[in-house]
Design a protein around this motif. Structure first.
Motif, mmCIF file in Angstrom:
data_model
loop_
_atom_site.group_PDB
_atom_site.id
_atom_site.type_symbol
_atom_site.label_atom_id
_atom_site.label_comp_id
_atom_site.label_asym_id
_atom_site.label_seq_id
_atom_site.Cartn_x
_atom_site.Cartn_y
_atom_site.Cartn_z
ATOM 1 N N SER A 394 0.845 -1.189 0.074
ATOM 2 C CA SER A 394 -0.014 -0.092 0.021
ATOM 3 C C SER A 394 0.704 0.897 -0.098
ATOM 4 N N TYR A 395 0.144 2.387 -0.332
ATOM 5 C CA TYR A 395 0.943 3.819 -0.041
ATOM 6 C C TYR A 395 1.433 4.050 1.213
ATOM 7 N N GLY A 396 2.574 4.298 1.391
ATOM 8 C CA GLY A 396 3.077 4.720 2.584
ATOM 9 C C GLY A 396 3.338 6.403 2.966
ATOM 10 N N TRP A 541 -6.286 0.050 -8.905
ATOM 11 C CA TRP A 541 -5.225 -0.347 -7.853
ATOM 12 C C TRP A 541 -5.253 0.534 -6.829
ATOM 13 N N TYR A 542 -5.136 0.449 -5.471
ATOM 14 C CA TYR A 542 -4.619 1.166 -4.495
ATOM 15 C C TYR A 542 -3.406 0.483 -3.764
ATOM 16 N N ASP A 543 -2.680 0.222 -4.591
ATOM 17 C CA ASP A 543 -1.321 -0.425 -4.171
ATOM 18 C C ASP A 543 -0.294 -0.171 -5.380
ATOM 19 N N MET A 544 0.881 -0.605 -5.113
ATOM 20 C CA MET A 544 2.255 -0.086 -6.157
ATOM 21 C C MET A 544 1.984 -0.557 -7.440
ATOM 22 N N ARG A 545 0.845 -1.138 -7.907
ATOM 23 C CA ARG A 545 0.590 -1.700 -9.273
ATOM 24 C C ARG A 545 -0.036 -0.217 -10.098
ATOM 25 N N SER A 546 -0.430 0.721 -9.192
ATOM 26 C CA SER A 546 -0.728 2.133 -9.683
ATOM 27 C C SER A 546 0.344 3.152 -10.123
ATOM 28 N N LEU A 547 1.880 2.551 -10.089
ATOM 29 C CA LEU A 547 2.964 3.294 -10.162
ATOM 30 C C LEU A 547 3.306 3.295 -11.616
ATOM 31 N N SER A 564 3.173 -4.158 -13.888
ATOM 32 C CA SER A 564 2.050 -4.627 -14.726
ATOM 33 C C SER A 564 2.125 -6.157 -14.687
ATOM 34 N N LYS A 565 3.226 -6.796 -14.525
ATOM 35 C CA LYS A 565 2.932 -8.444 -14.414
ATOM 36 C C LYS A 565 2.214 -9.029 -13.434
ATOM 37 N N TYR A 566 1.827 -8.216 -12.377
ATOM 38 C CA TYR A 566 1.193 -8.675 -11.189
ATOM 39 C C TYR A 566 -0.520 -8.155 -11.046
ATOM 40 N N ASN A 567 -0.888 -7.713 -12.272
ATOM 41 C CA ASN A 567 -2.237 -7.027 -12.413
ATOM 42 C C ASN A 567 -3.515 -8.093 -11.971
ATOM 43 N N ASP A 568 -2.956 -9.301 -12.260
ATOM 44 C CA ASP A 568 -4.185 -10.304 -11.978
ATOM 45 C C ASP A 568 -4.462 -10.681 -10.557
ATOM 46 N N LEU A 569 -3.381 -10.463 -9.691
ATOM 47 C CA LEU A 569 -3.503 -10.676 -8.231
ATOM 48 C C LEU A 569 -4.226 -9.955 -7.628
ATOM 49 N N PRO A 570 -5.165 -10.674 -6.662
ATOM 50 C CA PRO A 570 -6.021 -9.728 -5.767
ATOM 51 C C PRO A 570 -5.257 -8.951 -4.962
ATOM 52 N N PRO A 571 -5.778 -7.940 -4.385
ATOM 53 C CA PRO A 571 -5.078 -6.973 -3.477
ATOM 54 C C PRO A 571 -4.881 -7.420 -2.049
ATOM 55 N N TRP A 572 -3.657 -7.177 -1.575
ATOM 56 C CA TRP A 572 -3.253 -7.632 -0.070
ATOM 57 C C TRP A 572 -4.125 -7.194 0.868
ATOM 58 N N PRO A 573 -4.493 -7.906 1.691
ATOM 59 C CA PRO A 573 -5.481 -7.558 2.924
ATOM 60 C C PRO A 573 -5.064 -6.328 3.481
#
Length: 660
Positions: A394-396, A541-547, A564-573
């Motif tokens: 997530s964003y720090g 996404w609201y994690d680093m995939r939005s970078l 971009s390689k990890y776009n299909d993964l569900p977000p981390w809780p």
């Protein structure tokens, strides 16, 4: 350091060429020209060799490339006992931090992954501590100087001590009269003493500070003595002992170069040839014969060469060459044209030749090496898990920053680590975990600095503020080799100079039609009209995939998603999701995004409330914070839980921290 060693090597190589050239010219012309011209060339070369600095005119100089690509490092392996707590569970430091700090760094303070999954399972980590090749070369070079210089000093001190012990002032009045007359004839006003010594086997001049003449016995005729004294006074008048000292220093500094040693030997021979020429100048053949016989007698008695002293030394060829030179009554040419020509070439080489940019001999990003089956710039398989975790962070409190960019790669630094993006093949190539080495803080007392060398091949990670009581090592990361090592190197010779802050006028003009405030701090200029910026593009996404990396090229804008390689993964809780969906067994309390607040309960009662009926697997307790694990959406989620009292609200807080 790197530039100094490169300049030293370049200077040694170019000087070697001139040494060979000078000797070749002399060999072809020695029957017609005096050795004086060579004497001045050796002097110029010796002075230049003692200044191993780049004096070239940069704007006009021809750059000699220095190779860097596959750097082979001399490695010194050390085993350091790093506890699991320090490597894998930095949560232990949380309890000693102010609560306000924790609220602002919820994702930064509870990060306990290591660079590799295998490392996280071990109790001992092998840390490779290395010096750079140039640092190793410098140490070897300096050690050689100390060794050679030490040997020379010891030899000279032994000789001087022996000379002092076994020398007596000449009492022979006639000998002293010959010395006095010679001083007057040669217009020497300083006092030069004459000694007889059992420590010498041939007449010589010795003594750097106060030169004196030493003879092995008092059996010389007055005519022979006059020749000997004249010979040594010519050395004295020409300051040949200082010349010898200069040659010794050059030989010690360039101990690794056999051509410099050869130059020193030749220069010492030339001193004697020049001195011989001065002694027999305007003299008849009979005088020259007497002088030659005296040299022959002295040479037969000589045993070995003495440091920093004149004398009759050398092999048969040297003595033979001196005889030919002495007995030749015809006038030798001066040869100053040779001196001027070679000196001019030497000046040109020093002003217009310098060490240039490093030439990489390894594959560049986006290129392949045909000698291996896998592209060296592929993301290593063992880093896949780490890259995935980074993508889901997530964003720090601090946004990622662009620390380096070229037309081939872009390097991003954030609290979670370092990511190297291949702009050619548009893919993530390298990731470095900074949390596991305690280098995640981007501000405050534990703030770290991430710096990249100008070529974009190596990264230094170090603490901004050094604490002698709690030292933290500096790290060097080799991007191509994907190798993180402890290093003594604190900085690079040159850094990238194409990074600009967002208040730069060029940057603001570039982004005049863009919401430029959403970009992360800085931009890199990688071409005349080509720029790269870093930006969060929050849509899905609201994690680093939005970078994203935004590339501005002559008015055209394109963007490249780093993870971009990890776009299909569900977000981390997140903490909020954990509290809402996975802590339903807790009774009562007010639920917030990252904690639950209770009234009227003690800290122990709150912890019992959490433990009772929870589905989490207990791992350990570290500095008052309990760690638990649970599989959620195929992720092994670890949380840290502790309770404390908020003195402002008088509530007891159950704090939850999630690690991904």
């Amino acid at each position: 350091m790197e530039l100094f060693i490169n300049n030293l090597i370049l200077l040694s190589v170019t000087s070697s060429i001139f040494i060979v050239l000078t000797h070749l010219v002399y060999s072809l012309s020695k029957d017609r020209y005096t050795a004086k011209w060579k004497y001045y060339i050796w002097l110029i070369l010796a002075i230049r060799l003692l200044i191993p600095l780049d004096i070239s005119i940069k704007s006009l100089s021809l750059n000699v490339p220095t190779f860097q690509g596959s750097i082979s490092k001399d490695e010194v392996s050390i085993n350091e006992n790093l506890s699991n707590e320090s490597l894998n569970h930095p949560l232990g430091n949380l309890t000693s931090m102010p609560d306000s700090n924790l609220k602002n760094t919820s994702n930064q303070t509870f990060e306990n992954t290591t660079h590799k999954e295998e490392i996280s399972k071990t109790e001992k980590t092998k840390v490779v501590k290395t010096l750079t090749p140039h640092q190793i070369a410098f140490i070897i070079w300096l050690s050689g100087i100390l060794a050679f210089m030490g040997i020379d000093i010891i030899k000279y001190c032994i000789f001087k001590r022996k000379l002092t012990r076994w020398s007596l002032s000449i009492k022979n009045g006639q000998y002293n009269e010959v010395l006095s007359d010679s001083l007057n004839k040669m217009k020497i006003n300083n006092t030069v003493n004459l000694y007889v010594s059992k420590a010498v086997y041939t007449p010589m001049l010795a003594g750097i500070i106060k030169p004196s003449i030493y003879i092995p016995h008092e059996n010389y005729s007055l005519e022979e003595l006059e020749i000997i004294i004249k010979h040594e006074l010519i050395h004295y008048k020409r300051h040949d002992l200082l010349y010898k000292l200069l040659l010794m220093l050059v030989k010690d500094v360039h101990w690794f170069n056999p051509f410099v040693h050869f130059m020193a030997v030749e220069a010492n021979k030339d001193l004697e040839l020049i001195c011989d020429e001065e002694v027999v100048k305007n003299k008849d053949f009979e005088y020259r014969e007497r002088y030659s016989k005296l040299l022959l007698d002295s040479a037969s008695a000589a045993k070995s060469q003495v440091h920093l002293a004149t004398g009759i030394f050398g092999g048969v060829k040297t003595i033979k060459r001196r005889f030919v030179n002495i007995l030749n009554v015809r006038q030798y040419k001066k040869g100053y044209k040779f001196t001027a020509g070679i000196a001019l070439l030497l000046i040109i080489s020093n002003l217009f030749v310098s060490c240039g940019e490093k030439v990489g001999i390894s594959p560049q990003p986006g290129e392949t090496n045909n000698t291996v089956t896998r592209d060296l710039w592929d993301l290593p398989e063992e880093d896949e898990d780490l890259a995935q975790r980074m993508a889901l962070r997530s964003y720090g409190a601090d946004m990622p920053v662009l620390v380096y960019a070229s037309d081939k790669i872009a390097i991003v630094s954030a609290y979670w680590g370092i990511a190297v993006y291949d702009l050619v093949k548009e893919r993530l190539s390298r990731v470095v975990d900074l949390i596991s080495i305690n280098m995640s803080h981007t501000q405050g007392d534990f703030c770290r600095i991430v710096s990249v060398n100008k070529e974009g091949t190596h990264i230094i990670i170090k603490r901004m503020f050094k604490d002698p009581k709690n030292p933290v090592p500096t790290y060097l990361y080799d991007i191509e080799k994907d190798k993180l090592e402890i290093t003594q190197q604190e900085e690079f010779e040159e850094y990238s100079d194409n990074i600009y802050s967002d208040d730069n006028k060029e940057v603001q003009n570039l982004l005049k039609d863009t919401v430029w405030g959403s970009f992360n701090y800085n931009f890199a200029k990688i071409g005349p009209d080509k720029w790269i910026g870093l930006k969060y593009d929050i849509s899905e996404w609201y994690d680093m995939r939005s970078l994203y990396l935004y590339v501005f090229d002559n008015g055209n804008v394109s963007k490249k998603q780093i993870f971009s390689k990890y776009n299909d993964l569900p977000p981390w809780p997140t903490e909020a999701e954990i509290i809402e969906k996975h802590l339903s067994h807790i009774k009562g309390g007010k639920r917030y995004e990252d904690h639950i607040a209770f009234e009227g309960l003690t800290e122990e009662e709150v912890m019992k409330n959490f433990r009772k009926g929870n589905e989490w697997t207990y791992i350990e307790t570290d500095d008052g914070m309990e760690k638990y694990k649970k599989k959620i959406s195929n992720y092994d989620v670890i949380i840290g839980v502790n309770a404390y009292t908020d003195t402002d609200t008088n509530e007891t807080i159950l704090r939850i921290r999630v690690n991904n």
